[in-house]
Design an enzyme around this catalytic site. Structure first.
Site, PDB file in Angstrom:
ATOM      1  N   ARG A  51     -18.734  21.519  14.958  1.00 17.08           N
ATOM      2  CA  ARG A  51     -19.805  22.269  14.291  1.00 17.08           C
ATOM      3  C   ARG A  51     -20.770  21.316  13.595  1.00 17.08           C
ATOM      4  O   ARG A  51     -21.966  21.561  13.535  1.00 17.08           O
ATOM      5  CB  ARG A  51     -19.216  23.266  13.264  1.00 17.08           C
ATOM      6  CG  ARG A  51     -20.300  23.915  12.418  1.00 17.08           C
ATOM      7  CD  ARG A  51     -19.860  25.130  11.605  1.00 17.08           C
ATOM      8  NE  ARG A  51     -18.490  25.122  11.155  1.00 17.08           N
ATOM      9  CZ  ARG A  51     -18.007  24.343  10.167  1.00 17.08           C
ATOM     10  NH1 ARG A  51     -18.807  23.517   9.511  1.00 17.08           N
ATOM     11  NH2 ARG A  51     -16.731  24.399   9.842  1.00 17.08           N
ATOM     12  N   TYR A 103     -43.051  38.925  15.967  1.00 19.41           N
ATOM     13  CA  TYR A 103     -41.967  39.309  16.859  1.00 19.41           C
ATOM     14  C   TYR A 103     -41.113  40.364  16.135  1.00 19.41           C
ATOM     15  O   TYR A 103     -40.766  40.179  14.954  1.00 19.41           O
ATOM     16  CB  TYR A 103     -41.142  38.061  17.199  1.00 19.41           C
ATOM     17  CG  TYR A 103     -39.885  38.368  17.965  1.00 19.41           C
ATOM     18  CD1 TYR A 103     -39.947  38.850  19.266  1.00 19.41           C
ATOM     19  CD2 TYR A 103     -38.636  38.193  17.383  1.00 19.41           C
ATOM     20  CE1 TYR A 103     -38.795  39.149  19.962  1.00 19.41           C
ATOM     21  CE2 TYR A 103     -37.479  38.490  18.069  1.00 19.41           C
ATOM     22  CZ  TYR A 103     -37.567  38.966  19.367  1.00 19.41           C
ATOM     23  OH  TYR A 103     -36.428  39.269  20.050  1.00 19.41           O
ATOM     24  N   ASP A 175     -43.853  29.797  14.173  1.00 19.13           N
ATOM     25  CA  ASP A 175     -43.092  30.165  15.366  1.00 19.13           C
ATOM     26  C   ASP A 175     -43.959  29.779  16.564  1.00 19.13           C
ATOM     27  O   ASP A 175     -44.985  30.397  16.834  1.00 19.13           O
ATOM     28  CB  ASP A 175     -42.800  31.674  15.330  1.00 19.13           C
ATOM     29  CG  ASP A 175     -41.889  32.123  16.460  1.00 19.13           C
ATOM     30  OD1 ASP A 175     -41.877  31.435  17.508  1.00 19.13           O
ATOM     31  OD2 ASP A 175     -41.211  33.155  16.309  1.00 19.13           O
ATOM     32  N   LYS A 200     -37.019  31.228  25.548  1.00 22.01           N
ATOM     33  CA  LYS A 200     -38.256  31.506  26.280  1.00 22.01           C
ATOM     34  C   LYS A 200     -38.697  30.274  27.082  1.00 22.01           C
ATOM     35  O   LYS A 200     -37.926  29.803  27.899  1.00 22.01           O
ATOM     36  CB  LYS A 200     -39.323  32.008  25.302  1.00 22.01           C
ATOM     37  CG  LYS A 200     -38.799  33.054  24.297  1.00 22.01           C
ATOM     38  CD  LYS A 200     -38.380  34.362  24.939  1.00 22.01           C
ATOM     39  CE  LYS A 200     -37.552  35.249  24.013  1.00 22.01           C
ATOM     40  NZ  LYS A 200     -38.131  35.557  22.716  1.00 22.01           N
TER      41      LYS A 200
HETATM   42  C1  LIG Z   1     -37.697  35.975  21.398  1.00 21.15           C
HETATM   43  C2  LIG Z   1     -38.421  35.552  20.215  1.00 21.15           C
HETATM   44  C3  LIG Z   1     -37.762  35.263  19.006  1.00 21.15           C
HETATM   45  C4  LIG Z   1     -36.269  35.459  18.833  1.00 21.15           C
HETATM   46  O1  LIG Z   1     -35.519  34.591  19.587  1.00 21.15           O
HETATM   47  P1  LIG Z   1     -34.040  34.920  20.169  1.00 21.15           P
HETATM   48  O2  LIG Z   1     -33.721  33.695  20.929  1.00 21.15           O
HETATM   49  O3  LIG Z   1     -34.167  36.161  20.987  1.00 21.15           O
HETATM   50  O4  LIG Z   1     -33.164  35.122  18.976  1.00 21.15           O
HETATM   51  C5  LIG Z   1     -38.504  34.819  17.940  1.00 21.15           C
HETATM   52  N1  LIG Z   1     -39.851  34.674  18.027  1.00 21.15           N
HETATM   53  C6  LIG Z   1     -40.528  34.952  19.158  1.00 21.15           C
HETATM   54  C7  LIG Z   1     -41.995  34.786  19.194  1.00 21.15           C
HETATM   55  C8  LIG Z   1     -39.853  35.406  20.284  1.00 21.15           C
HETATM   56  O5  LIG Z   1     -40.531  35.708  21.395  1.00 21.15           O
END
Ligand SMILES: *Cc1c(COP(=O)(O)O)cnc(C)c1O
Length: 383
Positions: A51, A103, A175, A200
């Site tokens: 961890r 999001y 983000d 993504k």
């Molecule tokens: C998908 C997404 C998240 C969350 O990510 P996960 O891997 O699904 O937990 C956060 N911000 C944006 C812009 C996203 O598209």
């Protein structure tokens, strides 16, 4: 690889990775060990417990830190786990300013979990409409940015917000999931923390859930996040780290095709008579195109549009598609289509008033890396 001056096309292949010292394995192996032998009690080679440290994870973190021009990267088991780690730094009563188009999962984390468990105060604003100087209060500790936003693709001027935040000594997080480090580098514009859902574009193959935080220059901040990553423990498995590291090698190539296809599809849809409006930061008709052009090297492949028909016609259109799959998520090699109001952002509409509500005729597509002519042909026959 330390030299940050090399082209990003080279860095995606080499950054963070060096041949494994014992065997010379060119690709970092999956170190599937939960614990590491110590020479004498308390004396280890930098690895003690899975961890706390893992060599496969180190390689991925080294790569992501390099690609975002950051000091240190930390990876997590999901994008939301990464975001949650940032919020763990705050104390009860602290104030966060967040964008009013976020999001859906980020909004849910802020509203339903953190504002309650940590008693945080949160204001949602559109950074293009308000003067942040007037919103920042004595207890404001964090400014949360997402650009482009999901799903309305609104753009925030990163340099402008970073400058205001610095003046007030407030931390900023961006983000960067929709842009990827290929299209946008928030740390270079003065942002303190970059966040990714590596699920993504970074992983890009729709086979991993993962997240990351990359810290700009602030060593103290990096130490705090390291402490939280280890203390809370939402780390990814070595196998997931290996797969993401493997995917990063083609990130630059994939983004070139995503950027190209995204713009072509947006331009095609813009002319179609069944479509009211297309939202894509690369179109000159986008209300913040000038800001996007200034801070982005490409516009990605998420295209949002408003369909003229009613819900029944929209469902039929989506079901008629042969290459696009109806599914949540984005940034993968395959083209996807979804209805934010019915799928990813259903939660947002239950909270209309705080966030921008999502209309039912809004459709979001994630354009993959297939041949763009086939994708346009598919959209044409379905429309
Ligand atoms: C998908 C997404 C998240 C969350 O990510 P996960 O891997 O699904 O937990 C956060 N911000 C944006 C812009 C996203 O598209």
């Amino acid at each position: 690889m330390k030299n940050k001056k090399k082209h990003i096309d080279t860095r995606v292949v080499h950054a963070g990775v060096k041949p494994e010292p014992i065997t010379g394995a060119v690709m970092t192996p999956i170190f599937a060990s939960s614990t590491f032998a110590q020479k004498e009690p308390g004396k280890h080679s930098g690895y003690e417990y899975g961890r706390s440290q893992n060599p496969t994870r180190d390689a991925l973190e080294g790569s992501l830190a390099n690609l975002e021009n950051g000091l240190k990267a930390f990876v997590f088991s999901s994008g939301l786990a990464a975001q949650s780690a940032v919020l763990e730094m705050l104390k009860p009563g602290d104030h966060i300013i967040a964008f009013d188009d976020l999001y859906g999962g980020t909004f849910r984390l802020l509203e339903e979990i953190k504002s309650k468990s940590s008693n945080l105060e949160i204001s949602y604003v559109d950074y293009n409409k308000v003067d942040l100087n007037k919103i920042i209060k004595n207890n404001t500790k964090l400014i949360w940015i997402e650009t482009p936003t999901n799903p309305l693709l609104k753009i925030t001027d990163l340099k402008k917000i970073a400058t205001i935040a610095k003046k007030h000594k407030v931390l900023t997080i961006c983000d960067n999931t929709f842009a990827s480090p290929i299209n946008q580098k928030p740390l270079d514009l003065g942002i303190d923390i970059v966040n990714h859902s590596t699920t993504k574009y970074i992983n890009g193959h729709s086979d991993i859930i993962g997240g990351a935080l990359i810290i700009g220059k602030n060593k103290k901040l990096a130490d705090k996040i390291a402490f939280i990553q280890n203390s809370v423990g939402a780390i990814p498995s070595p196998f997931d780290c290996f797969l993401i590291l493997r995917a990063v090698k083609t990130l630059s190539l994939r983004m070139k095709q995503h950027n190209y296809n995204g713009l072509k599809v947006a331009k095609y849809l813009e002319k179609h008579k069944k479509i009211i409006k297309v939202v894509y930061p690369g179109l000159t008709t986008h209300s913040q195109h000038k800001i996007a052009k200034k801070q982005m090297d490409g516009y990605g492949a998420v295209v949002t549009f408003f369909h003229k028909g009613n819900l029944k016609e929209i469902k039929r259109f989506m079901q008629n598609l042969k290459i696009f799959t109806i599914a949540e998520s984005l940034g993968g090699v395959e083209s996807l289509i979804e209805s934010p109001a019915l799928m990813t952002h259903a939660y947002v509409n239950t909270k209309a008033g705080q966030l921008t509500p999502i209309p039912e005729n809004l459709i979001r597509i994630s354009v993959g890396i297939e041949h763009v002519d086939d994708l346009i042909e598919d959209l044409k026959q379905a429309l």
